[in-house]
Design a protein around this motif. Structure first.
Motif, mmCIF file in Angstrom:
data_model
loop_
_atom_site.group_PDB
_atom_site.id
_atom_site.type_symbol
_atom_site.label_atom_id
_atom_site.label_comp_id
_atom_site.label_asym_id
_atom_site.label_seq_id
_atom_site.Cartn_x
_atom_site.Cartn_y
_atom_site.Cartn_z
ATOM 1 N N SER A 22 38.692 70.079 29.452
ATOM 2 C CA SER A 22 37.342 70.119 28.463
ATOM 3 C C SER A 22 37.471 69.319 27.333
ATOM 4 C CB SER A 22 37.316 71.541 28.078
ATOM 5 O OG SER A 22 38.286 71.765 27.005
ATOM 6 N N ARG A 70 35.615 68.071 23.756
ATOM 7 C CA ARG A 70 35.063 68.436 22.361
ATOM 8 C C ARG A 70 34.307 67.438 21.476
ATOM 9 N NH1 ARG A 70 34.976 74.061 22.072
ATOM 10 N NH2 ARG A 70 36.198 74.952 24.024
ATOM 11 N N ASP A 71 33.522 67.687 20.593
ATOM 12 C CA ASP A 71 33.007 66.640 20.013
ATOM 13 C C ASP A 71 33.370 66.996 18.327
ATOM 14 O OD1 ASP A 71 31.480 68.688 18.677
ATOM 15 O OD2 ASP A 71 29.571 67.980 19.338
ATOM 16 N N GLN A 96 32.152 71.493 19.621
ATOM 17 C CA GLN A 96 31.278 71.942 20.592
ATOM 18 C C GLN A 96 31.851 71.468 21.821
ATOM 19 O OE1 GLN A 96 28.275 73.631 20.236
ATOM 20 N NE2 GLN A 96 28.960 74.105 18.144
ATOM 21 N N ASP A 97 31.686 72.378 22.767
ATOM 22 C CA ASP A 97 32.101 71.775 24.197
ATOM 23 C C ASP A 97 31.271 70.950 24.881
ATOM 24 O OD1 ASP A 97 32.810 71.442 26.784
ATOM 25 O OD2 ASP A 97 33.244 73.845 27.088
ATOM 26 N N ILE A 98 31.317 69.715 25.083
ATOM 27 C CA ILE A 98 30.598 68.552 25.539
ATOM 28 C C ILE A 98 31.213 68.149 26.702
ATOM 29 C CG2 ILE A 98 29.557 68.217 23.325
ATOM 30 C CD1 ILE A 98 31.221 65.542 23.378
ATOM 31 N N THR A 99 32.007 68.737 27.642
ATOM 32 C CA THR A 99 32.541 68.445 28.763
ATOM 33 C C THR A 99 31.221 68.016 29.866
ATOM 34 O OG1 THR A 99 34.108 70.220 28.758
ATOM 35 C CG2 THR A 99 33.929 69.135 30.647
ATOM 36 N N PRO A 100 31.298 66.689 30.264
ATOM 37 C CA PRO A 100 30.364 66.283 31.276
ATOM 38 C C PRO A 100 30.330 67.355 32.468
ATOM 39 C CG PRO A 100 31.826 64.643 30.774
ATOM 40 C CD PRO A 100 32.460 65.972 30.336
ATOM 41 N N ARG A 101 28.692 67.585 32.589
ATOM 42 C CA ARG A 101 28.750 68.632 33.754
ATOM 43 C C ARG A 101 27.846 67.864 34.882
ATOM 44 N NH1 ARG A 101 29.567 73.828 31.385
ATOM 45 N NH2 ARG A 101 30.015 73.469 29.100
#
Ligand code: ADP
Ligand code: MG
Length: 322
Positions: free
Chosen positions: A299, A301-302, A306-311
Motif C-alpha cells: 500500500s 500512503r501520502d 491517507q491510503d492512496i494506493t493506485p486503484r
C-alpha cells in the motif's frame, strides 16, 4: 571472420577474460572451473536481452555492453553475493568487427566495475540476442532472500528511483532534451551501478532484499508475497532525483519512481535495531521509505497517512487479491 577467430579476438583476449579470484579455468575448454571456498554457496542468475524487446535494435554497442552486464550482475548484488564471473551467449545476425569491439569494450568496463571475469559463453548466428549468466559466492545461509521480512521491519531502498524509466522516451528517440537534462537520466539507463557494496553490507542484517527491475511497487509485491507480510510505502519518503523532476515535472517523476522499471536499485527490509549501526558505519547511503506490517500486499500512503494506493486498472497487479 570465423567463429573461433571471433571468440579469441574479441572475448578470450579481452581484459575481463584474463581470470580473477575464484576462476580456476576460464575460456577455452569445454567448461570453466570455479573455486567456491568451503562454507560458501554459489549464487547463479541468467538474464536474456532481446533486440527490440529489451533494448532498441539500433543502439550504441558500447552502452549495450555496459548495460547488459550490469542488469545481470545486479541480481548477484541483490543476494549479497561477492562477484566471481559470467558467461556470455551471443546470437548475432552478422559479424561486424566494429560492433563486436565496441560491445566488448562496454562489457570490459562494467566487468571491471563489478569485478566479474568473463569465463565462457557461446556464439551463434540469428536475430541479435544476449544471454548473460553471472556467478557469485555467498557465505552459506547468508544470501539475501525475498522471504524473510517481518512485521516491524523498515522498508528501505538503496538510491533514487525512476531515472531509468524517465530516460526511456529519450532512449527510444520519442523525446529530445538538452544534454544537461538528458544525460544524467541516460547514464542511469545505459550504465546502472549494481549495488554490491550495499548488498554485502546487508548480509546478516536485512531480512529480505531484491533489486528493483520492474518498478518499486511491483517488486515490493514480490517481497510481500514471499514473506507473507504487508508493505507500506510512504510517498513523501520515496527518493526522486531533481534531474527526473526537471525532465518530467514533479507528478510524472513520482509516478516513474513508483512504477517505472530498470533502476536496479536494491529494496530491502531491515529490523529497526540494524538501522543506526548501518548508518553509523557510513558505508552505504540508503533511504527508509516505509515499513512492514502484518497482512498482505503493498500500500501507498501520502504525507497525511491517507491510503492512496493506485486503484485504477493497470495498477491492479500491485495489489494482492485477498
Ligand atoms: P563447445 O563447442 O565446447 O561448446 P565453443 O566452441 O562453443 O565450445 O566455445 C569454445 C570456447 O569459447 C568455450 O570455452 C566457450 O566457453 C568460449 N566461448 C564461446 N563463445 C564465447 C563468447 N561469446 N564469449 C566468451 N567465451 C565464449
Ligand atoms: Mg558451444
Amino acid at each position: 571472420m570465423g567463429e573461433f577467430e571471433l571468440i579469441s579476438h574479441f572475448f578470450a583476449a579481452a581484459p575481463c577474460a584474463q581470470g580473477g579470484e575464484g576462476v580456476a579455468l576460464g575460456i577455452g575448454d569445454d567448461c570453466a572451473l570455479l573455486d567456491v571456498p568451503v562454507g560458501e554457496q554459489l549464487a547463479v542468475s541468467t538474464d536474456t536481452l532481446v533486440a527490440g524487446v529489451h533494448f532498441p535494435a539500433v543502439c550504441d554497442p558500447l552502452l549495450l555492453g555496459q548495460r547488459s552486464l550490469a542488469v545481470a550482475a545486479s541480481d548477484l548484488a541483490a543476494m549479497g553475493a561477492t562477484p566471481i564471473g559470467f558467461t556470455l551467449a551471443l546470437t548475432l545476425p552478422e559479424v561486424s568487427a566494429d560492433w563486436l569491439q565496441a560491445y566488448a569494450d562496454g562489457l570490459n568496463r562494467m566487468a571491471r566495475q563489478c569485478q566479474l571475469s568473463l569465463i565462457g559463453g557461446d556464439t551463434t548466428r540469428g536475430p541479435l540476442s544476449i544471454t548473460l549468466t553471472v556467478f557469485g559466492r555467498v557465505p552459506a545461509a547468508q544470501a539475501l532472500r525475498r522471504g524473510g521480512a517481518r512485521p516491524g521491519d523498515l522498508l528501505c531502498v538503496g538510491g533514487e528511483l525512476g531515472n531509468a524509466a524517465g530516460a526511456l522516451p529519450l532512449v527510444l528517440g520519442e523525446r529530445q532534451a538538452d544534454a544537461a537534462l538528458a544525460q544524467p537520466l541516460l547514464d542511469h539507463y545505459w550504465s546502472p551501478s549494481p549495488q554490491f557494496t550495499l548488498g554485502q553490507l546487508l548480509r546478516g542484517r536485512a531480512t529480505a532484499a531484491l533489486d528493483i527491475s520492474d518498478g518499486l511497487l511491483a517488486d515490493c509485491g514480490h517481497i510481500a508475497k514471499a514473506s507473507r507480510v504487508a508493505l507500506e510505502v510512504n510517498l513523501d519518503q520515496v527518493p526522486v532525483s531533481s534531474a527526473l523532476q526537471g525532465f518530467l515535472g514533479h507528478e510524472a517523476a513520482v509516478q516513474a519512481a513508483l512504477t517505472g522499471g530498470d533502476d536496479y536499485v536494491l529494496a530491502f527490509t531491515l529490523p529497526p535495531a540494524q538501522l543506526s549501526s548501518l548508518q553509523a558505519q557510513g558505508l552505504a547511503t540508503f533511504h527508509v521509505i516505509g515499513r512492514v506490517l502484518e497482512g498482505q500486499g503493498v500500500s501507498l500512503r501520502d504525507g497525511q497517512g491517507q491510503d492512496i494506493t493506485p486503484r485504477q486498472r493497470g495498477y491492479q497487479h500491485f495489489r494482492e487479491t485477498p
